[in-house]
Write an enzyme that holds these catalytic residues in place. Sequence first.
Site, PDB file in Angstrom:
ATOM      1  N   ASP A 315       0.667  18.466 -19.162  1.00 23.47           N
ATOM      2  CA  ASP A 315       1.448  19.682 -19.352  1.00 23.47           C
ATOM      3  C   ASP A 315       1.813  20.328 -18.020  1.00 23.47           C
ATOM      4  O   ASP A 315       1.037  20.302 -17.066  1.00 23.47           O
ATOM      5  CB  ASP A 315       0.626  20.667 -20.195  1.00 23.47           C
ATOM      6  N   GLU A 368       5.259  16.113 -18.364  1.00 22.77           N
ATOM      7  CA  GLU A 368       6.224  17.137 -18.770  1.00 22.77           C
ATOM      8  C   GLU A 368       6.693  17.797 -17.477  1.00 22.77           C
ATOM      9  O   GLU A 368       6.070  18.730 -16.968  1.00 22.77           O
ATOM     10  CB  GLU A 368       5.575  18.171 -19.697  1.00 22.77           C
TER      11      GLU A 368
END
Length: 641
Positions: A315, A368
Site C-alpha cells: 500500500d 500501489e
Amino acid sequence: MSKVKGHSLFTDFDIDLFKSGKHFRLYEKLGAHLMEVDGEEGVYFAVWAPSAKAVSVIGDFNYWIEGEHPLNVRWDGSGIWEGFIPGVQKGASYKYKIHSHHNDIKTEKADPFAFRAEHPPHTASIVWESPYQWKDDSWMKKRKDLNRLDKAISVYEVHLGSWMRNLEEDRPLSYLELAEELVAYVKKMNFTHVEFMPIMEYPYDPSWGYQLTGYFAPTSRFGYPEELKKLIDQLHRNDIAVILDWVPSHFPEDAHGLGFFDGSHLYEHPDRRKGYHPDWKSLIFNYGRNEVRAFLISNALFWLDQYHVDGLRVDAVASMLYLDYSREDGEWEPNIYGGRENLDAISFFKELNEAVYGNFEGVQTIAEESTSFPMVSRPLYLGGLGFGMKWMMGWMHDTLEYFKKEPIYRQHHQNDITFSMTYAFTENFMLPLSHDEVVYGKQSILGRMPGDEWQRFANLRLLYSYMFTHPGSKLLFMGGEFGQSEEWDFQTSLDWHLLQYGYHSGIQRLVSDLNALYQKEAALHQKQFSAEGFEWISYDDSENSVLAFIRHGEDPQDDLIIICNMTPVIREDYRIGIPYAGSYRYVFNSDDSNYGGSGVTFSNRPKTEDIPWHRWDQSISFTLPPLGMMALKRMKTRKKS
C-alpha cells in the site's frame, strides 16, 4: 507464579543479523513463545526496547502489576529484553511496561510480534500459537506455474467486514463462514485471485485496516488465527490464490501501538518531516534503521511463511518513495543529492523484494504506486525496485473519466481512452477498479455511467469488457461484479438483493464469463505485459468512437480481434481490416441478451473479403452492437488428408 528465568532464543549470529538489518525471521525469536524450560512449561518473552532502563511483562497472570515479571536486558547492545516466565499459558493477555531513560517516561505497549490480539476496543496482546495441518500441498506445488506473470491474474478485492454480513446477528461473517461462502462465490465467479484488504490487527474500523497496531496478528474481528489459515487453505484447495494488502508505509499513534515505543522514536523516523504523515495523521517508519527494516521484511515473510499467502499488495508506495509527498515547500528536506526521492525507502523496497522472491517460489509483490516513478516492476539487476506488478492508476483515471461522459461527447475524447497504450508496457501493469474508486462521493462504478438504465448497464458491461481485453492483469473491488448501485459502506453488507433484478444478475454473469475468457484465451494473458501482445487495428475513428485492436498469443492461431463501439448507435456495415484471411467466430459479445444486452444479431461466421482495409489485404464488414464489445477468433482450417 514463578519469577522470570534467564533464557534466550537468540544466538550471536541472530544478534549480528538483527543489528545489520538482515534478520528476516524475527517472528521466530521476538514476541511471546510457548515452550518448556528446565521441565517447566511457560512463555519466553522478548522485546526490542533499547532506550528502556526497565521492562516488565504485565498481564492477567500477574494482575497487571508492574515489576512482578521484569525482563533482562541482553549484554550485547542489541536493546533486546527477554526472559522465560513459568506457568503462563496459551490465551494469557499481556503487554510490556517500559520505563524509559528518556525523561523517565513510562509506556504500556502491545507486543509488536504478538500472534494474536484482543478484539478492539481492547488492546492487549494474547499468548498464542496456531498449529494447523495444511491441506494445500497440491496448490503449493503448482503455484509457481499458476501464479506466473504470463497466466491470467484476475483479482477480487474484498473487505471482509462488509462483503456479506449475518443480518440476524448484525455482524460480519467469521473466517470459517467465509471459508464456505466467499470461497464458493469466488470460484463461481471464476476469479483467479482474492485480495484481502488489511487483516492484520487494527484498532479503528473506519481506517478499513490501513492503520495497523498488530502486524503479526490477524484481526480478531473474524475469529482465531488458525481459522484464517482454514480460509486460505480452502481458497487454495479451490485453486484460488491469496493476496494480502500490506501496509509498511505508516502506522497510527495509538498509545498501545508502535509509536514512541520505548519512550523514543524507535520505529518512526525522529524527524517529523520524514516521520509523520500529514494526510493520514500517522507515523512513518524509519526505513534507514536496520532493526526497523528487519521488522518490516520479517513481517512480509511471516505471512508468506506461516499463512501460505501467495502475494503482497504493498500500500501507498508513492508516499514512501518521495520526501515531498503531501508536503509544501519548506516541509521536507532533500536527499544527499538534492533530490526528492527517499533513498532509504528505495533501498528498503529493493531489499524487500529480493527477500520475498529469494525465499518463496511462485509468489508476487504488487505496488500501489500512483506516479511515474521508473522501473517499479523491473528486476533489481536492471536497476528496478523488483516488484512483480504495479497498479495502472493512469488507466483507471482516464478510463473512468471517459466512461462517465455522455457517448455523444466521446468523439472529442478518443485520446483519453487510447492514451494508456502509449505507456502500457513500461511496467507490468495491473488494471485496478479498487475500493478507493467507490467511496467519498465518487459514486459506485455503475453510478458513474451515463444515460438511462439500459445505457448505464450497457456502459458498465462495455467498461468491464474493455478492461478484460486491455493488456495487463485485473483487479475488481467487491460489488462491482454485479453493479452495486450505492457507494461502498464498510459498516454494511454489499447489496446482494440487487441480484434479483435482471440487469444486475446480467453484469454478474458477464464478469464471470470475462474471467473465464481471460483464462481460456491465451492471447489475453500470455503476453499481457509485452508490446508483442498488442496491436492496433484502428484507434483514430473518433467520429464513430470505435476502437479495434488485436491481442496476440504465442501462437498466431490464438490471436483475438477486439472491437469496441463506445456509443449506443448500432453501426451496420462497419468495415475492419483483418490480418489473416479466413472465417472467424465470436468468442464474446458484451451485448448478448444473457447479460442484459440488446441481442443485436449478426452473422455467426463472418468471413474475410478481398477488400483492402486498415493496411491489410482483406477485411470484414460487421454490424457493431450498441455500447458493445465483440471478440473474434480465426477458425482453424482443416488440413486435407
